[in-house]
Design an enzyme around this catalytic site. Structure first.
Site, PDB file in Angstrom:
ATOM      1  CG  ASP A  33      -2.130   0.911   1.246  1.00 56.73           C
ATOM      2  OD1 ASP A  33      -3.181   0.663   1.188  1.00 56.73           O
ATOM      3  OD2 ASP A  33      -1.834   2.204   1.028  1.00 56.73           O
ATOM      4  CD  GLN A  96     -14.584  -0.293  -2.036  1.00 58.06           C
ATOM      5  OE1 GLN A  96     -15.633  -0.797  -1.676  1.00 58.06           O
ATOM      6  NE2 GLN A  96     -14.172  -1.124  -2.927  1.00 58.06           N
ATOM      7  CG  HIS A 102      -8.725  -3.102  -1.700  1.00 58.39           C
ATOM      8  ND1 HIS A 102      -9.402  -2.377  -2.536  1.00 58.39           N
ATOM      9  CD2 HIS A 102      -8.595  -2.325  -0.775  1.00 58.39           C
ATOM     10  CE1 HIS A 102      -9.909  -1.203  -2.037  1.00 58.39           C
ATOM     11  NE2 HIS A 102      -9.222  -1.069  -0.858  1.00 58.39           N
ATOM     12  CG  PHE A 103      -9.367  -8.974   1.371  1.00 56.26           C
ATOM     13  CD1 PHE A 103     -10.267  -9.326   2.162  1.00 56.26           C
ATOM     14  CD2 PHE A 103      -9.654  -9.271   0.039  1.00 56.26           C
ATOM     15  CE1 PHE A 103     -11.579 -10.017   1.963  1.00 56.26           C
ATOM     16  CE2 PHE A 103     -11.006 -10.017  -0.435  1.00 56.26           C
ATOM     17  CZ  PHE A 103     -11.821 -10.073   0.697  1.00 56.26           C
TER      18      PHE A 103
HETATM   19  P1  5GP Z   1      -9.573   1.573   0.610  1.00 51.72           P
HETATM   20  O1  5GP Z   1      -9.879   2.865   1.007  1.00 51.72           O
HETATM   21  O2  5GP Z   1     -10.227   1.462  -0.899  1.00 51.72           O
HETATM   22  O3  5GP Z   1     -10.041   0.422   1.366  1.00 51.72           O
HETATM   23  O4  5GP Z   1      -8.081   1.392   0.379  1.00 51.72           O
HETATM   24  C1  5GP Z   1      -7.476   1.837  -0.752  1.00 51.72           C
HETATM   25  C2  5GP Z   1      -6.043   1.546  -0.295  1.00 51.72           C
HETATM   26  O5  5GP Z   1      -5.307   1.771  -1.530  1.00 51.72           O
HETATM   27  C3  5GP Z   1      -5.412   2.757   0.581  1.00 51.72           C
HETATM   28  O6  5GP Z   1      -4.912   2.268   1.731  1.00 51.72           O
HETATM   29  C4  5GP Z   1      -4.707   3.506  -0.260  1.00 51.72           C
HETATM   30  O7  5GP Z   1      -3.357   3.976   0.371  1.00 51.72           O
HETATM   31  C5  5GP Z   1      -3.952   2.453  -1.468  1.00 51.72           C
HETATM   32  N1  5GP Z   1      -3.840   3.283  -2.627  1.00 51.72           N
HETATM   33  C6  5GP Z   1      -4.281   4.241  -3.371  1.00 51.72           C
HETATM   34  N2  5GP Z   1      -3.924   4.411  -4.522  1.00 51.72           N
HETATM   35  C7  5GP Z   1      -3.037   3.387  -4.525  1.00 51.72           C
HETATM   36  C8  5GP Z   1      -1.918   3.170  -5.576  1.00 51.72           C
HETATM   37  O8  5GP Z   1      -1.720   3.990  -6.526  1.00 51.72           O
HETATM   38  N3  5GP Z   1      -0.798   2.214  -5.363  1.00 51.72           N
HETATM   39  C9  5GP Z   1      -1.149   1.497  -4.212  1.00 51.72           C
HETATM   40  N4  5GP Z   1      -0.060   0.515  -4.205  1.00 51.72           N
HETATM   41  N5  5GP Z   1      -1.953   1.765  -3.121  1.00 51.72           N
HETATM   42  C10 5GP Z   1      -2.572   2.855  -3.328  1.00 51.72           C
END
Ligand code: 5GP
Length: 137
Positions: A33, A96, A102-103
């Site tokens: 992440d 989200q 994703h996990f």
């Molecule tokens: P969500 O909020 O959808 O549960 O989590 C998305 C996660 O993706 C976040 O923890 C954020 O830091 C990560 N993230 C967002 N954009 C990117 C990216 O371009 N690359 C990676 N590796 N992680 C990302």
């Protein structure tokens, strides 16, 4: 909700943008992440196009959870993690931010997590964690 082919994880799966990869097989991908909530914060995604957990068919869910456990074991070993938070946000209302299911695997306590998706980490540091985890797979 319809699947957005241009979400950031879809682009990572198509290799249009890079990621720091930890593990990949036919059905799943695990990578660091970029805004970790603790050192070693890793994401596991199915290659199947689903927005939330609720859209993920049972077979793909099983494949993904097998990778979740495999990577969790590697994180435990590599980082000597005493505990791992498994987090999954389904829907904007839950927080989200990326609409491809994703996990999150976060070697930390729920009580000491940094804020969600708030601070970019140093790439070299992320790569070093990825190498350690990969070596323990
Ligand atoms: P969500 O909020 O959808 O549960 O989590 C998305 C996660 O993706 C976040 O923890 C954020 O830091 C990560 N993230 C967002 N954009 C990117 C990216 O371009 N690359 C990676 N590796 N992680 C990302």
């Amino acid at each position: 909700m319809a699947y957005d082919q241009n979400n950031i994880f879809a682009k990572i799966l198509r290799e249009e943008i890079p990621c720091i990869k930890v593990y990949e097989d036919e059905h799943t991908l695990a990578f660091m992440d970029i805004m970790p909530q603790a050192d070693g914060h890793t994401l596991v995604i199915p290659k199947y196009q689903a927005v939330t957990l609720l859209d993920l068919p049972a077979t793909e869910l099983t494949q993904t959870m097998q990778t979740v456990q495999k990577v969790a074991l590697a994180i435990e070993k590599a980082l000597d993690a005493k505990g791992i938070v498994l987090m999954q946000l389904s829907g904007e209302a839950a927080g989200q931010t990326v609409p491809h299911v994703h996990f999150h695997l976060i070697p930390s306590s729920i009580h000491t997590l940094k804020n969600h998706a708030s601070e970019m980490a140093d790439q070299a540091k992320l790569k070093a964690f990825a190498e350690k985890i990969k070596a323990s797979l």
